[in-house]
Scaffold this motif. Structure first.
Motif, PDB file in Angstrom:
ATOM      1  N   ILE A  38       0.845  -1.188   0.000  1.00  0.00           N
ATOM      2  CA  ILE A  38       0.000   0.000   0.000  1.00  0.00           C
ATOM      3  C   ILE A  38       0.881   1.237   0.000  1.00  0.00           C
ATOM      4  O   ILE A  38       1.753   1.382   0.854  1.00  0.00           O
ATOM      5  N   GLY A  39       0.655   2.155  -0.929  1.00  0.00           N
ATOM      6  CA  GLY A  39       1.305   3.462  -0.915  1.00  0.00           C
ATOM      7  C   GLY A  39       2.707   3.484  -1.470  1.00  0.00           C
ATOM      8  O   GLY A  39       3.287   2.466  -1.835  1.00  0.00           O
ATOM      9  N   ASP A  40       3.261   4.707  -1.549  1.00  0.00           N
ATOM     10  CA  ASP A  40       4.600   4.920  -2.097  1.00  0.00           C
ATOM     11  C   ASP A  40       5.686   4.508  -1.118  1.00  0.00           C
ATOM     12  O   ASP A  40       6.729   4.022  -1.511  1.00  0.00           O
ATOM     13  N   SER A  41       5.473   4.785   0.171  1.00  0.00           N
ATOM     14  CA  SER A  41       6.396   4.252   1.178  1.00  0.00           C
ATOM     15  C   SER A  41       5.691   3.007   1.667  1.00  0.00           C
ATOM     16  O   SER A  41       4.791   3.082   2.493  1.00  0.00           O
ATOM     17  N   PRO A  42       6.048   1.870   1.082  1.00  0.00           N
ATOM     18  CA  PRO A  42       5.177   0.693   1.170  1.00  0.00           C
ATOM     19  C   PRO A  42       4.835   0.268   2.590  1.00  0.00           C
ATOM     20  O   PRO A  42       5.674   0.224   3.467  1.00  0.00           O
ATOM     21  N   ARG A  43       3.553  -0.005   2.747  1.00  0.00           N
ATOM     22  CA  ARG A  43       3.024  -0.575   3.979  1.00  0.00           C
ATOM     23  C   ARG A  43       2.234  -1.811   3.579  1.00  0.00           C
ATOM     24  O   ARG A  43       1.859  -1.986   2.427  1.00  0.00           O
ATOM     25  N   LEU A  44       1.964  -2.658   4.541  1.00  0.00           N
ATOM     26  CA  LEU A  44       1.112  -3.804   4.270  1.00  0.00           C
ATOM     27  C   LEU A  44       0.343  -4.183   5.515  1.00  0.00           C
ATOM     28  O   LEU A  44       0.718  -3.822   6.628  1.00  0.00           O
ATOM     29  N   LEU A  45      -0.742  -4.881   5.306  1.00  0.00           N
ATOM     30  CA  LEU A  45      -1.551  -5.390   6.404  1.00  0.00           C
ATOM     31  C   LEU A  45      -1.180  -6.850   6.593  1.00  0.00           C
ATOM     32  O   LEU A  45      -1.331  -7.655   5.679  1.00  0.00           O
ATOM     33  N   LEU A  46      -0.657  -7.171   7.769  1.00  0.00           N
ATOM     34  CA  LEU A  46      -0.246  -8.541   8.065  1.00  0.00           C
ATOM     35  C   LEU A  46      -1.244  -9.183   9.001  1.00  0.00           C
ATOM     36  O   LEU A  46      -1.337  -8.807  10.166  1.00  0.00           O
ATOM     37  N   ASP A  47      -1.979 -10.123   8.487  1.00  0.00           N
ATOM     38  CA  ASP A  47      -2.907 -10.898   9.306  1.00  0.00           C
ATOM     39  C   ASP A  47      -2.338 -12.307   9.430  1.00  0.00           C
ATOM     40  O   ASP A  47      -2.274 -13.027   8.434  1.00  0.00           O
ATOM     41  N   PRO A  48      -1.887 -12.687  10.627  1.00  0.00           N
ATOM     42  CA  PRO A  48      -1.283 -14.014  10.795  1.00  0.00           C
ATOM     43  C   PRO A  48      -2.168 -15.157  10.297  1.00  0.00           C
ATOM     44  O   PRO A  48      -1.676 -16.136   9.761  1.00  0.00           O
ATOM     45  N   ASN A  49      -3.494 -15.010  10.444  1.00  0.00           N
ATOM     46  CA  ASN A  49      -4.399 -16.072   9.968  1.00  0.00           C
ATOM     47  C   ASN A  49      -4.354 -16.189   8.444  1.00  0.00           C
ATOM     48  O   ASN A  49      -4.343 -17.288   7.897  1.00  0.00           O
ATOM     49  N   GLU A  50      -4.328 -15.050   7.758  1.00  0.00           N
ATOM     50  CA  GLU A  50      -4.264 -15.053   6.294  1.00  0.00           C
ATOM     51  C   GLU A  50      -2.938 -15.662   5.826  1.00  0.00           C
ATOM     52  O   GLU A  50      -2.916 -16.502   4.930  1.00  0.00           O
ATOM     53  N   ILE A  51      -1.841 -15.243   6.445  1.00  0.00           N
ATOM     54  CA  ILE A  51      -0.532 -15.775   6.052  1.00  0.00           C
ATOM     55  C   ILE A  51      -0.466 -17.269   6.354  1.00  0.00           C
ATOM     56  O   ILE A  51       0.082 -18.038   5.574  1.00  0.00           O
ATOM     57  N   SER A  52      -1.056 -17.683   7.455  1.00  0.00           N
ATOM     58  CA  SER A  52      -1.088 -19.104   7.806  1.00  0.00           C
ATOM     59  C   SER A  52      -1.792 -19.918   6.724  1.00  0.00           C
ATOM     60  O   SER A  52      -1.305 -20.967   6.303  1.00  0.00           O
ATOM     61  N   SER A  53      -2.928 -19.424   6.246  1.00  0.00           N
ATOM     62  CA  SER A  53      -3.654 -20.183   5.217  1.00  0.00           C
ATOM     63  C   SER A  53      -2.915 -20.148   3.878  1.00  0.00           C
ATOM     64  O   SER A  53      -2.943 -21.120   3.133  1.00  0.00           O
ATOM     65  N   LEU A  54      -2.224 -19.048   3.568  1.00  0.00           N
ATOM     66  CA  LEU A  54      -1.470 -18.954   2.310  1.00  0.00           C
ATOM     67  C   LEU A  54      -0.202 -19.803   2.337  1.00  0.00           C
ATOM     68  O   LEU A  54       0.210 -20.345   1.312  1.00  0.00           O
ATOM     69  N   SER A  55       0.429 -19.884   3.500  1.00  0.00           N
ATOM     70  CA  SER A  55       1.727 -20.565   3.583  1.00  0.00           C
ATOM     71  C   SER A  55       1.628 -21.976   4.161  1.00  0.00           C
ATOM     72  O   SER A  55       2.621 -22.693   4.205  1.00  0.00           O
ATOM     73  N   THR A  56       0.456 -22.342   4.617  1.00  0.00           N
ATOM     74  CA  THR A  56       0.206 -23.648   5.253  1.00  0.00           C
ATOM     75  C   THR A  56       1.135 -23.935   6.442  1.00  0.00           C
ATOM     76  O   THR A  56       1.585 -25.052   6.630  1.00  0.00           O
TER      77      THR A  56
END
Length: 100
Positions: free
Chosen positions: A33-51
């Motif tokens: 997100i944005g020019d000075s990059p930011r991101l939203l880190l949801d551990p549950n989302e990353i868990s499902s993406l990375s198994t």
């Protein structure tokens, strides 16, 4: 292997297996997100993406913070706890190489 490549390899080894998997998942799946990059880190989302389990994802996030890849933007603010600054926008090498 060049000296710089060797240094990069040495630094990348400081990340745990979970840190490396979380880093790869962030790089490949999460929008910046944005020019000075930011991101939203949801551990549950990353868990499902990375198994990998949520607690291992949280360990990986801590590793990435410790090694200078990401930083919390709003410490202590629960409503914004998932917002992170991307200190190393490409998530390659390490922060010392990017900003050094």
């Amino acid at each position: 292997m060049s000296h710089l490549a060797h240094l990069r390899q040495k630094y990348d080894d400081r990340l745990s297996v979970y840190g490396k998997r979380v880093k790869t998942t962030i790089r490949n799946h999460l929008p910046k997100i944005g020019d000075s990059p930011r991101l939203l880190l949801d551990p549950n989302e990353i868990s499902s993406l990375s198994t990998i389990s949520v607690d291992k994802v949280q360990q990986g996030i801590k590793d990435l913070e410790r090694e200078g890849y990401i930083a919390r933007m709003f410490k202590g603010r629960r409503s914004k706890a998932h917002v992170y600054a991307l200190l190393n926008p490409e998530l390659r090498g390490d922060a010392w190489e990017v900003w050094g």
